[in-house]
Design an enzyme around this catalytic site. Structure first.
Site, PDB file in Angstrom:
ATOM      1  N   TRP A 126       0.803  -1.256   0.035  1.00  0.00           N
ATOM      2  CA  TRP A 126      -0.049  -0.043  -0.006  1.00  0.00           C
ATOM      3  C   TRP A 126       0.814   1.174   0.008  1.00  0.00           C
ATOM      4  O   TRP A 126       0.256   2.225  -0.156  1.00  0.00           O
ATOM      5  CB  TRP A 126      -0.607   0.103   1.261  1.00  0.00           C
ATOM      6  CG  TRP A 126      -0.393  -0.443   2.373  1.00  0.00           C
ATOM      7  CD1 TRP A 126      -0.290  -1.763   3.008  1.00  0.00           C
ATOM      8  CD2 TRP A 126       0.606   0.228   3.181  1.00  0.00           C
ATOM      9  NE1 TRP A 126       0.439  -2.107   4.288  1.00  0.00           N
ATOM     10  CE2 TRP A 126       1.033  -0.701   4.370  1.00  0.00           C
ATOM     11  CE3 TRP A 126       1.294   1.546   3.550  1.00  0.00           C
ATOM     12  CZ2 TRP A 126       1.963  -0.487   5.353  1.00  0.00           C
ATOM     13  CZ3 TRP A 126       2.023   1.952   4.362  1.00  0.00           C
ATOM     14  CH2 TRP A 126       2.490   0.902   5.373  1.00  0.00           C
ATOM     15  N   ASN A 127       2.023   1.200   0.173  1.00  0.00           N
ATOM     16  CA  ASN A 127       2.703   2.469   0.287  1.00  0.00           C
ATOM     17  C   ASN A 127       3.165   3.004  -0.943  1.00  0.00           C
ATOM     18  O   ASN A 127       3.320   4.386  -0.962  1.00  0.00           O
ATOM     19  CB  ASN A 127       4.177   2.212   1.213  1.00  0.00           C
ATOM     20  CG  ASN A 127       5.057   1.092   0.491  1.00  0.00           C
ATOM     21  OD1 ASN A 127       4.607   0.146   0.036  1.00  0.00           O
ATOM     22  ND2 ASN A 127       6.318   0.953   0.898  1.00  0.00           N
ATOM     23  N   LYS A 179      -1.773  -8.815  -7.656  1.00  0.00           N
ATOM     24  CA  LYS A 179      -2.912  -8.619  -6.469  1.00  0.00           C
ATOM     25  C   LYS A 179      -2.506  -7.567  -5.658  1.00  0.00           C
ATOM     26  O   LYS A 179      -1.166  -7.714  -4.893  1.00  0.00           O
ATOM     27  CB  LYS A 179      -2.773  -9.856  -5.643  1.00  0.00           C
ATOM     28  CG  LYS A 179      -4.056  -9.700  -4.673  1.00  0.00           C
ATOM     29  CD  LYS A 179      -3.671 -10.631  -3.238  1.00  0.00           C
ATOM     30  CE  LYS A 179      -2.801  -9.602  -2.345  1.00  0.00           C
ATOM     31  NZ  LYS A 179      -3.540  -8.463  -1.608  1.00  0.00           N
ATOM     32  N   GLU A 218      -5.422  -4.443  -0.842  1.00  0.00           N
ATOM     33  CA  GLU A 218      -6.714  -4.050  -0.719  1.00  0.00           C
ATOM     34  C   GLU A 218      -6.883  -2.826  -0.123  1.00  0.00           C
ATOM     35  O   GLU A 218      -8.098  -2.267  -0.182  1.00  0.00           O
ATOM     36  CB  GLU A 218      -7.585  -5.225   0.072  1.00  0.00           C
ATOM     37  CG  GLU A 218      -7.728  -6.438  -0.551  1.00  0.00           C
ATOM     38  CD  GLU A 218      -6.180  -7.445  -0.842  1.00  0.00           C
ATOM     39  OE1 GLU A 218      -5.307  -7.139  -0.141  1.00  0.00           O
ATOM     40  OE2 GLU A 218      -6.145  -8.060  -1.795  1.00  0.00           O
ATOM     41  N   GLY A 254       6.992  -6.035  -0.103  1.00  0.00           N
ATOM     42  CA  GLY A 254       6.377  -5.926   1.153  1.00  0.00           C
ATOM     43  C   GLY A 254       7.219  -6.500   2.414  1.00  0.00           C
ATOM     44  O   GLY A 254       8.511  -6.216   2.373  1.00  0.00           O
ATOM     45  N   SER A 255       6.665  -6.750   3.512  1.00  0.00           N
ATOM     46  CA  SER A 255       7.379  -6.870   4.712  1.00  0.00           C
ATOM     47  C   SER A 255       8.245  -8.171   4.424  1.00  0.00           C
ATOM     48  O   SER A 255       7.849  -9.021   3.768  1.00  0.00           O
ATOM     49  CB  SER A 255       6.607  -7.087   5.987  1.00  0.00           C
ATOM     50  OG  SER A 255       5.826  -8.027   5.729  1.00  0.00           O
ATOM     51  N   GLU A 265      11.168  -7.906  -3.129  1.00  0.00           N
ATOM     52  CA  GLU A 265      11.672  -6.748  -2.417  1.00  0.00           C
ATOM     53  C   GLU A 265      11.025  -6.633  -0.858  1.00  0.00           C
ATOM     54  O   GLU A 265       9.855  -6.039  -0.772  1.00  0.00           O
ATOM     55  CB  GLU A 265      11.139  -5.668  -3.484  1.00  0.00           C
ATOM     56  CG  GLU A 265      11.347  -5.932  -4.847  1.00  0.00           C
ATOM     57  CD  GLU A 265      12.877  -5.448  -5.217  1.00  0.00           C
ATOM     58  OE1 GLU A 265      13.616  -4.942  -4.281  1.00  0.00           O
ATOM     59  OE2 GLU A 265      13.340  -5.656  -6.140  1.00  0.00           O
ATOM     60  N   LEU A 266      11.953  -6.714  -0.142  1.00  0.00           N
ATOM     61  CA  LEU A 266      11.418  -6.518   1.531  1.00  0.00           C
ATOM     62  C   LEU A 266      11.603  -5.212   2.117  1.00  0.00           C
ATOM     63  O   LEU A 266      12.298  -4.333   1.358  1.00  0.00           O
ATOM     64  CB  LEU A 266      11.664  -7.917   1.922  1.00  0.00           C
ATOM     65  CG  LEU A 266      11.512  -9.048   1.162  1.00  0.00           C
ATOM     66  CD1 LEU A 266      12.140 -10.322   1.747  1.00  0.00           C
ATOM     67  CD2 LEU A 266      10.235  -9.225   0.854  1.00  0.00           C
ATOM     68  N   CYS A 306      10.343   1.766   1.874  1.00  0.00           N
ATOM     69  CA  CYS A 306      11.197   0.684   2.345  1.00  0.00           C
ATOM     70  C   CYS A 306      12.770   1.248   2.306  1.00  0.00           C
ATOM     71  O   CYS A 306      13.672   1.022   2.933  1.00  0.00           O
ATOM     72  CB  CYS A 306      11.191  -0.559   1.472  1.00  0.00           C
ATOM     73  SG  CYS A 306      11.207  -0.167  -0.238  1.00  0.00           S
ATOM     74  N   GLU A 311      12.570  -2.272  11.472  1.00  0.00           N
ATOM     75  CA  GLU A 311      11.877  -1.504  10.241  1.00  0.00           C
ATOM     76  C   GLU A 311      10.795  -0.421  10.897  1.00  0.00           C
ATOM     77  O   GLU A 311       9.695  -0.941  11.285  1.00  0.00           O
ATOM     78  CB  GLU A 311      11.643  -2.036   9.070  1.00  0.00           C
ATOM     79  CG  GLU A 311      11.247  -1.182   7.983  1.00  0.00           C
ATOM     80  CD  GLU A 311      10.731  -1.610   6.820  1.00  0.00           C
ATOM     81  OE1 GLU A 311      10.155  -2.666   6.959  1.00  0.00           O
ATOM     82  OE2 GLU A 311      10.995  -0.989   5.573  1.00  0.00           O
TER      83      GLU A 311
END
Ligand code: NAD
Length: 478
Positions: A146-147, A170, A173, A223-224, A245-246, A279, A376
């Site tokens: 979402w960022n 995806k 949401e 994401g995380s 990509e974490l 990130c 983080e």
């Protein structure tokens, strides 16, 4: 607003939906459709058919269709930026800037589509020809957070479509409407049915079904680290390539030779972009003792100039956090740091009681034991620590399992050379804060990820190599 699914060229509104909130007010902004197993299976079959069409479409034609999508998105950049700001919180100019940067990335990949070269080997045996040819890896499952609701999907769509892959996207949401606008542009540009599909719903259900399907050949996730580990392990079960990509926790080493005022100004601008929910955000400031207090003073002065508010209003520098989880999480980091002995220099609390606003916060003398020094923070909070020697700062910078971005600020060429060589990170940035451009590979080391997006590496990530060896001269076959 409504965010439907897009499968095999059809927009589908499902009976099951979930609300989407505006983080600036907490009000409901619209609804997002939720895919069930049947939708996912339709999606997989569409991606398989789309792949057969797209991989046979000449690369320059693929590039042309992608360029058309770029033109459409560019023309609507402000409109899409406004939607992005409403669902995610960042100010409209920043959101529109994200859309434009995303299109720059996409356009670069559209051009690169024609350059997926293989190579001709020098044979060891006369009469033998050996070529290495590149092919699209197959249908891709892409999961985005979402960022950056425009940048992360377009990075993945760009690489996949340029290479000749079909893709099931995806997005989060929590920020579905930007993705819908992007997909509309590709459909209008003439991307064949099934090549680009969009689903929303239960993250676990969707990722499980897609990753386990033999149709999907590659996974890409932003994401995380926690979720990335789960998806990478699942992809490994099917021996599928996974680009991860974490999370990051970027160190900033500020040397005592810098111009304190201008270095602090640059750092503040970068730190509070997207309310720190980036990130590659600079998140651990190590400042050399001679300028430690001055740098913090200058940083705090700049921080106090930031205007916090609803991103839809003019002149706002920093909007709300993206959701309530973020607000609670950031509050937790600050409270823990103060309890651990950190000095709260500015900020530290919520702003108002409507929407998810948090003050830009500066913490000095933060001990290594505070959670913010090793987890983080993903928010507008900055921990500072002083250092004596460059090697001492490097040791701290490299101490975590994260290694995405790292920053260095110095006027000295030799310090810059030493620090950029020894810092362990996928991207090291010296004396500025622009981590990536369309032509540069983006990605991390250690637990910050595996694989790259952007640049020629970002195209290669969607290609497989085949070696073809042919006897072209010599004795006839018998
Ligand atoms: P989360 O890890 O639950 O979700 C992150 C993203 O992954 C979301 O978009 C979510 O839809 C998706 N996701 C979650 N579970 C999934 C699954 N099983 N399959 C597929 N997708 C899945 O975390 P969160 O609460 O949204 O954020 C928590 C922290 O994660 C943040 O504070 C931040 O540290 C980190 N984060 C990092 C990035 C990044 O760009 N590196 C992005 C978002 C969040």
């Amino acid at each position: 607003m409504q965010a439907p699914l897009f499968i095999a060229g059809q927009w589908i509104e499902t009976a099951q939906t979930a609300p989407v909130f505006n983080p600036a007010t907490g009000d409901t902004l619209g609804t997002v459709s939720r895919a069930d197993i049947d939708h996912l299976d339709q999606c997989l079959s569409a991606a398989r058919q789309g792949f057969e069409v797209w991989r046979r479409t000449p690369a320059h034609e693929r590039g042309q269709i992608m360029s058309k999508a770029c033109a459409i998105i560019r023309e609507r950049a402000t409109e899409i930026g406004t939607i992005l700001s409403q669902e995610q919180g960042k100010p409209v100019p920043e959101a529109t800037g994200e859309v434009r940067t995303s299109v720059d990335n996409l356009e670069w990949m559209a051009e690169e589509a024609s350059r997926a070269y293989g190579r001709v080997l020098v044979p060891r045996t006369p009469g033998i020809e050996q070529t290495v040819r590149k092919y699209p890896i197959g249908p891709v499952a892409a999961f985005t957070p979402w960022n950056f609701p425009a940048l992360t999907p377009l990075r993945k769509i760009g690489g996949a479509l340029a290479a000749g892959c079909s893709i099931v996207l995806k997005p989060s949401e929590e920020t579905p409407f930007t993705a819908v606008e992007l997909v509309k542009a590709f459909a209008e540009a003439g991307v064949p049915d099934g090549v680009l599909n969009l689903v929303f719903g239960d993250s676990r259900l969707i990722s499980g079904r897609l990753i386990d399907s033999p149709i999907i050949r590659k996974i890409t996730f932003t994401g995380s680290t926690a979720v990335g580990k789960i998806l990478q392990a699942r992809a490994a079960e099917g021996v599928k390539r996974a680009t991860m990509e974490l999370g990051g926790h970027a160190p900033v080493i500020v040397c005592d030779d810098v111009d304190v005022a201008s270095a602090a100004k640059l750092a503040v601008k970068s730190k509070f972009r997207n309310a720190g929910q980036v990130c590659t955000s600079p998140t651990r400031f190590f400042v050399q003792k001679g300028v430690y207090e001055d740098f913090i003073d200058a940083f705090v002065n700049e921080t106090k100039r930031l205007k916090i508010g609803n991103g839809q209003q003019e002149g706002v520098d920093m909007g709300p956090l993206a959701n309530e989880r973020q607000l609670k999480s950031v509050e937790g980091f600050v409270n823990d740091a103060v309890k651990s002995g950190a000095r709260l220099v500015t900020g530290g609390g919520r702003v108002g009681n409507r929407g998810y606003y948090f003050e830009p916060t500066v913490l000095a003398d933060v001990p290594d034991t505070a959670r913010i020094m090793f987890e983080e923070p993903f928010g507008p909070v900055v921990p500072f620590q002083p250092f004596d020697t460059l090697d001492g700062a490097l040791e701290k910078a490299n101490a975590l399992p994260f290694a995405l971005a790292g920053y260095v600020m110095t006027k000295s060429l030799s310090r810059s050379a030493h620090l950029s060589e020894e810092m362990v990170a996928g991207m090291v940035v010296v004396n500025h804060f622009t981590v990536s451009t369309p032509s540069s590979p983006f990605g991390g080391m250690k637990e910050s990820g595996d694989g790259l997006e952007g640049g020629i590496e970002g195209l290669d990530a969607y290609l497989v190599s085949k070696t073809v060896t042919s006897r072209i001269a010599g004795k006839d076959l018998d």
